[in-house]
Enzyme design. Structure first.
Site, PDB file in Angstrom:
ATOM      1  N   LYS A  85       6.528 -11.944   6.911  1.00 26.78           N
ATOM      2  CA  LYS A  85       5.812 -10.666   6.990  1.00 26.78           C
ATOM      3  C   LYS A  85       4.415 -10.881   7.570  1.00 26.78           C
ATOM      4  CE  LYS A  85       4.682  -6.676   4.028  1.00 26.78           C
ATOM      5  NZ  LYS A  85       4.760  -6.138   2.656  1.00 26.78           N
TER       6      LYS A  85
ATOM      7  N   SER B 226       7.116  -1.650   2.291  1.00 27.46           N
ATOM      8  CA  SER B 226       6.448  -1.962   3.529  1.00 27.46           C
ATOM      9  C   SER B 226       7.029  -3.170   4.264  1.00 27.46           C
ATOM     10  CB  SER B 226       4.957  -2.200   3.278  1.00 27.46           C
ATOM     11  OG  SER B 226       4.765  -3.330   2.453  1.00 27.46           O
TER      12      SER B 226
ATOM     13  N   SER C 187       7.697  -3.066  -2.229  1.00 24.00           N
ATOM     14  CA  SER C 187       7.821  -3.370  -0.797  1.00 24.00           C
ATOM     15  C   SER C 187       8.806  -4.461  -0.421  1.00 24.00           C
ATOM     16  CB  SER C 187       6.456  -3.735  -0.225  1.00 24.00           C
ATOM     17  OG  SER C 187       5.774  -2.562   0.105  1.00 24.00           O
TER      18      SER C 187
HETATM   19  N1  GLN Z   1       5.564   1.919  -0.942  1.00 25.60           N
HETATM   20  C1  GLN Z   1       4.497   1.596  -1.837  1.00 25.60           C
HETATM   21  C2  GLN Z   1       3.197   2.035  -1.243  1.00 25.60           C
HETATM   22  O1  GLN Z   1       3.203   2.785  -0.342  1.00 25.60           O
HETATM   23  C3  GLN Z   1       4.528   0.149  -2.170  1.00 25.60           C
HETATM   24  C4  GLN Z   1       3.945  -0.721  -1.120  1.00 25.60           C
HETATM   25  C5  GLN Z   1       4.003  -2.170  -1.436  1.00 25.60           C
HETATM   26  O2  GLN Z   1       4.715  -2.612  -2.335  1.00 25.60           O
HETATM   27  N2  GLN Z   1       3.201  -2.922  -0.708  1.00 25.60           N
HETATM   28  O3  GLN Z   1       2.154   1.641  -1.642  1.00 25.60           O
END
Ligand code: GLN
Length: 499
Positions: A79, A154, A178
């Site tokens: 990532k 994400s 994420s």
């Molecule tokens: N989807 C969640 C957010 O928008 C979690 C993001 C994550 O785990 N980095 O913050």
């Protein structure tokens, strides 16, 4: 010879070990596949074929010398918020578009020591804020199951790349879901370890009390292998744990007879898609058939507050963490400024995208004088309630199971203009980060031909039980073997054999 798009890390390791294939051959096959498939799914921000081939060559020499570890010579995609020395690390943000870290994250250091082959860096929502990859400043990654749908976020690029057979595994981060949510959307395994299990050093911070690094893999055995390789104490991360790291793969026997499983009813939220519910209920039945003792009447009453707690604490921490992007020290710097205030203002104005700005503003507001007690402090108190409820539940149950997401992958563009409906996709994953416990999403079944993830949660540092339950389910159902249409071999689909 196995096709590379169905290969697991463990199988590739066997092939390398028995010299049926070399790391260079394997790596070439993945590079070719990326070339053919990535223009369709757009999972990668940076491709590093030269680095990969160099590392593969080194791995082959190591293997020839009899030195092979489970991940030696295995191609990976990381990532793009995990720092890689000398390789651009953008966080899918204009702010870091040209940032080349002068050091490796601890995870990367460990993988390198184990003989890593880095194919490149994967796309994500900017600074890990989002659930669909649409918040990437560069482009939106597609779901290999249906190119008109999101891969989740994400770590969407990481999940899509593994599901499409572009790499044998990927490394992601999970602050509120994420890793698990994109894994669920792409029919792969995504593991969020206990907070402190894996060093966060060198992972660009979003919300430091919630962030955790973990693997995205095709199956549970691979998740176990990768976790053993990256976990453990690191004196560069004061929150990393000194707890010993087991060889998790040795503990996978698939025997869950007598294991106590709780199903918290609050996770079956209003608005959950009915056929996702059917899939999860069938999964719970399957666990029961496998000998587990299932209680479907568990209540964790503070669960509905988790969304609000996360969207206060996450932005508060983000507003502090992202204050470092001042246009002066590193990252994007607005050129024609008259003075230092303008440099900072304009650099942040043009360097950050709308979701990042939204969260910085929310966080700054919630931390400001007069509002701190009403928002931040209150959210911390509710956080304690959520933690206590989990602790009490784990006195009675070995693991808890729930859906990973209340729905199947949605269409690109469907939720992007409605932040609250986007935030709601995380309702089932956020409580885990708030409590710091480990959880995994494992392929759970299908609804409308699209993947549904089964989420399993466990006591802090009990990744072993967590993985074993996931393994039992995976072995009994074999859903992970069903490939995304894009990953299936068809002419022009990048079908490849190593060697
Ligand atoms: N989807 C969640 C957010 O928008 C979690 C993001 C994550 O785990 N980095 O913050």
């Amino acid at each position: 010879m196995t096709e590379i798009n169905t290969l697991t890390v463990l199988q590739a390791h066997q092939l390398l070990k028995t010299r049926k294939v070399s790391s260079v051959e394997l790596t070439r096959a993945f590079i070719d596949r990326i070339e053919k498939i990535d223009p369709l799914i757009l999972a990668m921000v940076t491709q590093t074929p030269d680095t990969a081939l160099k590392q593969a060559d080194e791995a082959d020499r190591r293997i020839a010398g009899g030195d092979i570890q489970p991940l030696t010579g295995i191609p990976v995609i990381i990532k793009d918020l995990i720092c890689t020395k000398g390789i651009r690390t953008t966080c899918s943000s204009r702010m870091l578009e040209n940032f080349v870290p002068p050091y490796d994250a601890t995870v990367v250091e460990r993988l390198k020591a184990g003989g890593m082959v880095l194919l490149g860096k994967s796309n994500m929502d900017e600074f890990a804020m989002g659930s669909s990859n649409e918040n990437s400043a560069f482009f939106t990654t597609r779901n290999p199951w249906d190119l008109s749908r999101v891969p989740g976020g994400s770590s969407g690029g990481s999940a899509a790349s593994v599901a499409a057979g572009e790499a044998l595994y990927s490394i992601g981060t999970d602050t509120g879901g994420s890793i698990r949510m994109p894994a669920s959307f792409c029919n792969i395994v995504g593991l969020k370890p206990t907070y402190g299990r894996v060093s966060r050093y060198g992972a660009v911070a979003y919300a430091s009390s919630l962030d955790q690094i973990g693997p995205l893999t095709r199956d549970v055995s691979d998740a176990a292998l990768v976790l053993s390789a990256i976990a453990g104490f690191d004196d560069k991360d004061s929150t990393s744990s000194i707890n010993e790291v087991p060889e998790y793969i040795q503990g996978l026997n698939g025997d869950i007879r007598g294991l106590k499983i709780g199903v918290p009813k609050e996770y079956f939220v209003t608005g959950m898609q009915p056929d996702v519910k059917i899939v999860i209920e069938a999964a719970i039945k399957k666990l029961e058939e496998l000998g587990a003792i299932v209680d479907t009447d568990v209540s964790l009453p503070s669960t509905p507050a988790a969304l609000a707690v996360y969207y206060i604490l996450g932005p508060c921490e983000a507003s502090a963490n992202l204050a470092r992007y001042d246009g002066v020290r590193y990252g994007y710097s607005f050129k024609n400024s008259q003075n230092i205030v303008e440099v900072t203002e304009k650099s942040r104005q043009y360097g950050f995208g709308p979701e990042v700005k939204r969260r910085v503003m929310l966080g700054t507001y919630a931390l400001s004088a007069g509002y701190y007690d009403a928002y931040y402090l209150k959210a911390q108190k509710v956080r304690t309630l959520i933690c206590n409820e989990f602790s009490r539940a784990f006195e009675k149950y070995d693991v808890l199971v729930a859906p990973t997401s209340p729905g199947v992958p949605f269409k690109i563009g469907e939720k992007i203009d409605d932040p609250v409906s986007m935030y709601l996709t995380d309702v089932c994953t956020l409580p885990v980060n708030i409590a710091g416990i480990p959880a995994v999403s494992v392929p759970g079944g299908f609804s409308q031909g699209l993947p549904v993830g089964l989420q399993i949660m466990a006591r802090p540092f009990d990744e072993q039980t967590l993985l074993n339950v996931a393994y039992a389910y995976e072995q009994a159902t074999q859903y992970y073997k069903k490939l995304a249409p894009l990953a299936v071999d068809q002419p022009g689909n990048g079908s490849n054999k190593p060697g």
